[in-house]
Design a protein around this motif. Structure first.
Motif, PDB file in Angstrom:
ATOM      1  N   LEU A  82      14.087  -3.809  16.868  1.00 48.09           N
ATOM      2  CA  LEU A  82      13.631  -2.766  17.785  1.00 48.09           C
ATOM      3  C   LEU A  82      12.881  -3.379  18.969  1.00 48.09           C
ATOM      4  CD1 LEU A  82      13.464   0.233  18.397  1.00 48.09           C
ATOM      5  CD2 LEU A  82      11.407   0.362  16.969  1.00 48.09           C
ATOM      6  N   TYR A 134      22.978  -3.251  18.962  1.00 47.68           N
ATOM      7  CA  TYR A 134      23.179  -1.994  18.236  1.00 47.68           C
ATOM      8  C   TYR A 134      24.033  -2.229  16.990  1.00 47.68           C
ATOM      9  CZ  TYR A 134      21.244   0.861  22.025  1.00 47.68           C
ATOM     10  OH  TYR A 134      20.408   1.445  22.943  1.00 47.68           O
ATOM     11  N   MET A 137      21.793  -3.872  14.463  1.00 48.63           N
ATOM     12  CA  MET A 137      20.867  -2.884  13.899  1.00 48.63           C
ATOM     13  C   MET A 137      21.576  -1.963  12.910  1.00 48.63           C
ATOM     14  SD  MET A 137      18.702  -1.991  17.366  1.00 48.63           S
ATOM     15  CE  MET A 137      17.503  -0.878  16.615  1.00 48.63           C
ATOM     16  N   ARG A 141      20.579  -1.505   8.948  1.00 45.24           N
ATOM     17  CA  ARG A 141      20.413  -0.225   8.243  1.00 45.24           C
ATOM     18  C   ARG A 141      21.365  -0.131   7.045  1.00 45.24           C
ATOM     19  NH1 ARG A 141      16.361   1.257   7.671  1.00 45.24           N
ATOM     20  NH2 ARG A 141      16.018  -0.945   8.101  1.00 45.24           N
ATOM     21  N   SER A 260      18.350   6.440  10.223  1.00 40.92           N
ATOM     22  CA  SER A 260      19.746   6.310  10.647  1.00 40.92           C
ATOM     23  C   SER A 260      20.052   7.244  11.808  1.00 40.92           C
ATOM     24  CB  SER A 260      20.675   6.631   9.470  1.00 40.92           C
ATOM     25  OG  SER A 260      20.452   5.753   8.392  1.00 40.92           O
ATOM     26  N   HIS A 263      18.877   5.808  15.162  1.00 46.27           N
ATOM     27  CA  HIS A 263      19.762   4.754  15.660  1.00 46.27           C
ATOM     28  C   HIS A 263      21.068   5.342  16.169  1.00 46.27           C
ATOM     29  CE1 HIS A 263      22.626   1.267  15.067  1.00 46.27           C
ATOM     30  NE2 HIS A 263      21.762   0.807  15.944  1.00 46.27           N
ATOM     31  N   ASN A 303      15.081   5.795  24.661  1.00 42.17           N
ATOM     32  CA  ASN A 303      15.061   5.033  23.410  1.00 42.17           C
ATOM     33  C   ASN A 303      13.687   4.971  22.754  1.00 42.17           C
ATOM     34  OD1 ASN A 303      17.772   4.681  23.643  1.00 42.17           O
ATOM     35  ND2 ASN A 303      17.698   2.507  24.169  1.00 42.17           N
ATOM     36  N   TYR A 307      12.664   6.742  19.057  1.00 40.54           N
ATOM     37  CA  TYR A 307      12.162   5.966  17.926  1.00 40.54           C
ATOM     38  C   TYR A 307      10.719   6.326  17.589  1.00 40.54           C
ATOM     39  CZ  TYR A 307      16.181   2.902  17.325  1.00 40.54           C
ATOM     40  OH  TYR A 307      17.435   2.419  17.039  1.00 40.54           O
TER      41      TYR A 307
END
Length: 333
Positions: A82, A134, A137, A141, A260, A263, A303, A307
């Motif tokens: 992040l 991305y 990431m 996850r 999730s 993201h 973004n 988050y």
């Protein structure tokens, strides 16, 4: 405007003295960015709006980096990536926004050859880095939700650093290749770019040579990287959704779904504009510009909001940091 005409005229004379049929030699020394179309009379309003967006992007992403840095509970792979995303959001927005703001404020629309090359390189470097990040990431996850007991073993710090470094290194190679191909073409005629920043396709339209190869390479390169990353993300989330549905714990299901969803939301904001631009070539110039501005200016601002608002750990760490700062100030006084 007088300065812009002077630059355009001097570049043209330079070309004429050296000859227009040169190969692999750039003779235009400056370009003129024509900016956002159909904005006559509303430049000041757009300047204020985009300046607010840009400042929010800087403050929001710096806030996330600060919170993660000072709260050891957030020193995990998820927040490490992040922080990488926050750095990229600041960089990606800074590639085009400051020059766009200067143009809206009425400053010179001229950009040097070196400045134009830098915009092309950093735009594709940052864009590709975000695309790959991305994907990383999504993999993070996937491991966290599908293999929770082995998560810290699989996603150890060595793996995280390798994945992050690989993302930056691969993106720099793409940026170098695309920039090199763009600026090895000869530019010896008009230097007015019909866009608000230097990108491959608006720039190569001005080349006095065949641009079929670079246009094909640029389109296919960006398309292949973006499509591959998007498919990998979809596959990761297909497996994640399957695992969430099978969870027995309602609290665990909610927590997994929350992280999730955050993201997936930022992925949608990132890939949505790209998909529109690269899959709909018939879009009007005004619509393309609007979609590009959303991706360059608005998405990097959203973004950190997404988050922060959807993440209890980040909100708790932010409150803790705020209380700590307040106590320190009261103690100092």
């Amino acid at each position: 405007m007088g300065e812009e005409k002077e630059h355009e005229h001097s570049s043209f004379l330079f070309c004429c003295r050296d000859g227009p049929n040169q190969k692999n030699h750039t003779v235009v020394t400056h370009f003129i960015l024509l900016g956002i179309p159909n904005t006559e009379g509303i430049e000041t309003i757009l300047f204020i709006v985009f300046l607010i967006f840009y400042l929010c992007t800087l403050l929001g992403n710096l806030m996330i980096m600060t919170v993660v840095l000072f709260d050891f509970h957030l020193h995990t792979p998820m927040y490490f990536f992040l922080c990488n995303l926050a750095i990229l959001d600041i960089g990606f927005s800074s590639v085009t926004t400051p020059k766009m703001l200067a143009n809206l404020w009425g400053q010179s629309r001229t950009i040097s050859l070196g400045g134009c090359m830098s915009q092309v390189f950093f735009y594709h470097f940052m864009g590709c880095s975000e695309c790959l990040l991305y994907t990383v990431m999504a993999y993070d996850r996937y491991v966290a939700i599908c293999y929770p007991l082995r998560y810290l073993v699989i996603m150890n710090w060595k793996v995280c650093i390798i994945l992050a470094a690989g993302t930056w290194a691969a993106s720099s190679i793409q940026g170098i290749v695309l920039t090199s191909l763009t600026f090895t073409l000869p530019y010896c005629g008009p230097n007015r770019i019909d866009y608000f920043f230097c990108d491959i396709f608006p720039v190569v339209k001005l080349a006095c040579a065949d641009t079929t190869t670079i246009e094909a390479v640029g389109f296919n390169n960006v398309g292949v990287v973006g499509t591959t990353c998007f498919i990998l993300i979809l596959l990761s989330y297909a497996r994640i959704i399957y695992s969430i549905v099978r969870m027995n714990s309602g609290e665990g299901r909610r927590k997994a779904a929350s992280t999730s969803a955050s993201h997936l939301l930022v992925v949608t904001f990132f890939f949505g504009p790209c998909a529109l631009i690269y899959t709909q070539p018939s879009l009007s110039g005004v619509l393309v510009t609007a979609v590009q501005i959303f991706g360059n200016v608005v998405t990097p601002m959203l973004n950190p909001v997404i988050y922060t608002l959807r993440n209890k750990e980040v909100k708790a760490a932010l409150k803790k940091l705020t209380r700590r700062q307040t106590v320190s100030q009261l103690t100092a006084h």
